[in-house]
Design a protein around this motif. Structure first.
Motif, mmCIF file in Angstrom:
data_model
loop_
_atom_site.group_PDB
_atom_site.id
_atom_site.type_symbol
_atom_site.label_atom_id
_atom_site.label_comp_id
_atom_site.label_asym_id
_atom_site.label_seq_id
_atom_site.Cartn_x
_atom_site.Cartn_y
_atom_site.Cartn_z
ATOM 1 N N VAL A 118 0.832 -1.203 0.000
ATOM 2 C CA VAL A 118 0.000 0.000 0.000
ATOM 3 C C VAL A 118 0.865 1.251 0.000
ATOM 4 C CG1 VAL A 118 -1.678 1.326 1.350
ATOM 5 C CG2 VAL A 118 -1.986 -1.136 1.056
ATOM 6 N N ILE A 119 1.992 1.207 0.703
ATOM 7 C CA ILE A 119 2.917 2.350 0.688
ATOM 8 C C ILE A 119 3.494 2.541 -0.719
ATOM 9 C CG2 ILE A 119 5.099 3.250 1.578
ATOM 10 C CD1 ILE A 119 4.477 1.710 4.191
ATOM 11 N N GLY A 120 3.905 1.453 -1.347
ATOM 12 C CA GLY A 120 4.413 1.542 -2.710
ATOM 13 C C GLY A 120 3.365 2.064 -3.676
ATOM 14 N N LEU A 121 2.143 1.582 -3.531
ATOM 15 C CA LEU A 121 1.026 2.078 -4.336
ATOM 16 C C LEU A 121 0.882 3.587 -4.168
ATOM 17 C CD1 LEU A 121 -1.844 2.039 -5.732
ATOM 18 C CD2 LEU A 121 -2.748 1.363 -3.491
ATOM 19 N N THR A 122 0.897 4.053 -2.942
ATOM 20 C CA THR A 122 0.687 5.470 -2.649
ATOM 21 C C THR A 122 1.775 6.340 -3.271
ATOM 22 O OG1 THR A 122 -0.427 4.910 -0.565
ATOM 23 C CG2 THR A 122 0.461 7.148 -0.785
ATOM 24 N N ARG A 123 3.018 5.957 -3.081
ATOM 25 C CA ARG A 123 4.129 6.771 -3.579
ATOM 26 C C ARG A 123 4.143 6.816 -5.107
ATOM 27 N NH1 ARG A 123 8.525 7.825 -0.366
ATOM 28 N NH2 ARG A 123 9.977 7.309 -2.039
ATOM 29 N N SER A 124 3.978 5.667 -5.735
ATOM 30 C CA SER A 124 4.024 5.628 -7.197
ATOM 31 C C SER A 124 2.842 6.338 -7.824
ATOM 32 C CB SER A 124 4.086 4.174 -7.676
ATOM 33 O OG SER A 124 5.308 3.578 -7.309
ATOM 34 N N LEU A 125 1.647 6.149 -7.234
ATOM 35 C CA LEU A 125 0.469 6.798 -7.802
ATOM 36 C C LEU A 125 0.515 8.309 -7.593
ATOM 37 C CD1 LEU A 125 -2.108 6.200 -9.345
ATOM 38 C CD2 LEU A 125 -3.296 5.933 -7.147
ATOM 39 N N ALA A 126 1.071 8.745 -6.462
ATOM 40 C CA ALA A 126 1.221 10.190 -6.228
ATOM 41 C C ALA A 126 2.085 10.823 -7.306
ATOM 42 C CB ALA A 126 1.825 10.432 -4.846
ATOM 43 N N ALA A 127 3.154 10.130 -7.696
ATOM 44 C CA ALA A 127 4.028 10.637 -8.760
ATOM 45 C C ALA A 127 3.336 10.570 -10.120
ATOM 46 C CB ALA A 127 5.321 9.825 -8.791
ATOM 47 N N ALA A 139 -6.887 15.304 3.867
ATOM 48 C CA ALA A 139 -7.985 15.678 2.974
ATOM 49 C C ALA A 139 -7.961 17.175 2.666
ATOM 50 C CB ALA A 139 -9.324 15.291 3.602
ATOM 51 N N LEU A 140 -7.475 17.980 3.612
ATOM 52 C CA LEU A 140 -7.558 19.430 3.462
ATOM 53 C C LEU A 140 -6.272 20.087 2.987
ATOM 54 C CD1 LEU A 140 -9.624 20.330 6.662
ATOM 55 C CD2 LEU A 140 -10.446 20.050 4.318
ATOM 56 N N ASN A 141 -5.119 19.478 3.259
ATOM 57 C CA ASN A 141 -3.847 20.110 2.910
ATOM 58 C C ASN A 141 -3.528 19.874 1.437
ATOM 59 O OD1 ASN A 141 -0.897 20.489 2.570
ATOM 60 N ND2 ASN A 141 -0.995 20.948 4.754
ATOM 61 N N LYS A 142 -3.618 20.904 0.640
ATOM 62 C CA LYS A 142 -3.504 20.770 -0.814
ATOM 63 C C LYS A 142 -2.079 20.505 -1.295
ATOM 64 C CE LYS A 142 -7.857 21.287 -1.440
ATOM 65 N NZ LYS A 142 -8.459 22.450 -2.107
ATOM 66 N N PHE A 143 -1.094 20.649 -0.417
ATOM 67 C CA PHE A 143 0.292 20.373 -0.815
ATOM 68 C C PHE A 143 0.730 18.977 -0.401
ATOM 69 C CE2 PHE A 143 4.982 21.514 -0.813
ATOM 70 C CZ PHE A 143 5.037 21.697 -2.189
ATOM 71 N N ALA A 144 -0.109 18.264 0.328
ATOM 72 C CA ALA A 144 0.217 16.903 0.757
ATOM 73 C C ALA A 144 -0.030 15.937 -0.392
ATOM 74 C CB ALA A 144 -0.636 16.511 1.967
ATOM 75 N N ASN A 145 1.050 15.382 -0.914
ATOM 76 C CA ASN A 145 0.952 14.393 -1.989
ATOM 77 C C ASN A 145 2.134 13.448 -1.870
ATOM 78 O OD1 ASN A 145 -0.127 13.185 -4.359
ATOM 79 N ND2 ASN A 145 1.438 14.201 -5.583
ATOM 80 N N GLY A 146 1.863 12.151 -1.804
ATOM 81 C CA GLY A 146 2.912 11.165 -1.608
ATOM 82 C C GLY A 146 3.365 11.071 -0.161
ATOM 83 N N SER A 147 2.609 11.677 0.740
ATOM 84 C CA SER A 147 2.991 11.695 2.155
ATOM 85 C C SER A 147 2.728 10.342 2.823
ATOM 86 C CB SER A 147 2.215 12.778 2.908
ATOM 87 O OG SER A 147 2.456 14.055 2.362
ATOM 88 N N GLN A 148 3.544 10.021 3.822
ATOM 89 C CA GLN A 148 3.320 8.865 4.678
ATOM 90 C C GLN A 148 3.276 9.382 6.115
ATOM 91 O OE1 GLN A 148 6.160 5.585 3.677
ATOM 92 N NE2 GLN A 148 6.803 7.008 2.086
ATOM 93 N N VAL A 149 2.082 9.514 6.641
ATOM 94 C CA VAL A 149 1.911 10.023 7.997
ATOM 95 C C VAL A 149 1.992 8.851 8.969
ATOM 96 C CG1 VAL A 149 0.389 11.248 9.588
ATOM 97 C CG2 VAL A 149 0.487 11.930 7.163
ATOM 98 N N VAL A 150 3.114 8.769 9.683
ATOM 99 C CA VAL A 150 3.317 7.693 10.651
ATOM 100 C C VAL A 150 2.685 8.116 11.967
ATOM 101 C CG1 VAL A 150 5.013 6.287 11.865
ATOM 102 C CG2 VAL A 150 5.439 6.996 9.500
ATOM 103 N N LEU A 151 1.753 7.315 12.457
ATOM 104 C CA LEU A 151 1.003 7.646 13.670
ATOM 105 C C LEU A 151 1.078 6.444 14.597
ATOM 106 C CD1 LEU A 151 -0.641 10.274 14.219
ATOM 107 C CD2 LEU A 151 -2.688 8.925 13.791
ATOM 108 N N ASP A 152 2.202 6.350 15.320
ATOM 109 C CA ASP A 152 2.465 5.111 16.061
ATOM 110 C C ASP A 152 2.994 5.328 17.474
ATOM 111 O OD1 ASP A 152 5.026 6.010 15.613
ATOM 112 O OD2 ASP A 152 5.745 4.172 14.671
#
Length: 243
Positions: free
Chosen positions: A159-168, A224-237
């Motif tokens: 899913v991380i790989g999907l997110t990064r590649s699709l963001a690009a 959802a609101l930050n328009k500059f967030a693209n390809g981000s991985q928010v680690v919440l651990d």
């Protein structure tokens, strides 16, 4: 005052409980119109009843790992979605040698293929609108080893790989794709942990506690609101991946 997600059409998978339900509730309070997806109608009906009045909310029962389900979405609401949250997922804990092939396939089918197919189903409409946001729920186990979690960790790393590649791939089209990597979150998925496993999880989490589904929903709202967030991985651990 206009709500931040006023009139936005938002599809959330895994919406009947846990993280998916908390994201649904937060987005509904922010003015979004929700399409909640889960496999079980009774669970969806109960989840819908927890949303604030006034929104134009609906539910769809379906299997996110089934391409035909996503073809139906693509032909309907997929053409006009503003936000997609891929929160559906299943977990499994056992050593790889003791894990059945069928179990491995089901974990990857739901967690990874469900997200891939969901993204593909909504992209054409978002690209045409030159606007859209996709939020994929991954896991800290996608970047940190976990004994007994091979199939689950592999699916979430995907899913991380999907997110990064699709963001690009689609960022220049106005579509943003981001991921949240939760650690141990106090939900139904962690309620079955043995007392020893729970103690071990807390021991290695510097915050000394599990996170809440509401805290993950806060991160989803930010993305959802930050328009500059693209390809981000928010680690919440709670600091688990830092140890």
């Amino acid at each position: 005052m206009t709500s931040p997600l006023s009139k936005k059409l938002i599809l959330i998978t895994g919406a009947s409980r846990g993280i998916g339900l908390s994201i649904s509730q937060k987005f509904a309070h922010a003015g979004g119109n929700l399409i909640m997806v889960s496999r079980t109608k009774s669970h969806l009906d109960a989840a819908l009843s927890t949303l604030p009045p006034g929104g134009e909310h609906q539910s769809i029962t379906g299997d996110v790992g089934d391409p035909e389900f996503w073809e139906e979405v693509r032909g309907g609401c997929g053409k006009k979605l503003d936000v997609l949250v891929n929160a559906a997922g299943i977990t499994h804990y056992s050593l790889l040698m003791a894990t059945k092939s069928e179990t491995i396939q089901e974990v990857i089918r739901t967690n990874l293929m469900g997200s891939v197919l969901g993204c593909r189903a909504v992209l054409r409409g978002m690209i045409r609108a030159r606007s859209g946001c996709i939020i994929n729920i991954s896991s800290v186990l996608g970047i940190k080893a976990g004994v007994g979690s091979v199939a689950y960790a592999a699916s979430k790393a995907g899913v991380i790989g999907l997110t990064r590649s699709l963001a690009a791939e689609v960022g220049s089209s106005g579509v943003r794709v981001n991921a949240i990597l939760p650690g141990y979150i106090d939900t139904d998925m962690t309620s079955g942990m043995t007392e020893g496993a729970r103690r071990g999880a807390l021991e290695f989490t510097p915050a000394g506690r599990m996170g809440t589904a509401e805290e993950v929903a806060d991160a989803a709202m930010f993305l959802a609101l930050n328009k500059f967030a693209n390809g981000s991985q928010v680690v919440l651990d709670g600091g688990l991946s830092a140890t």
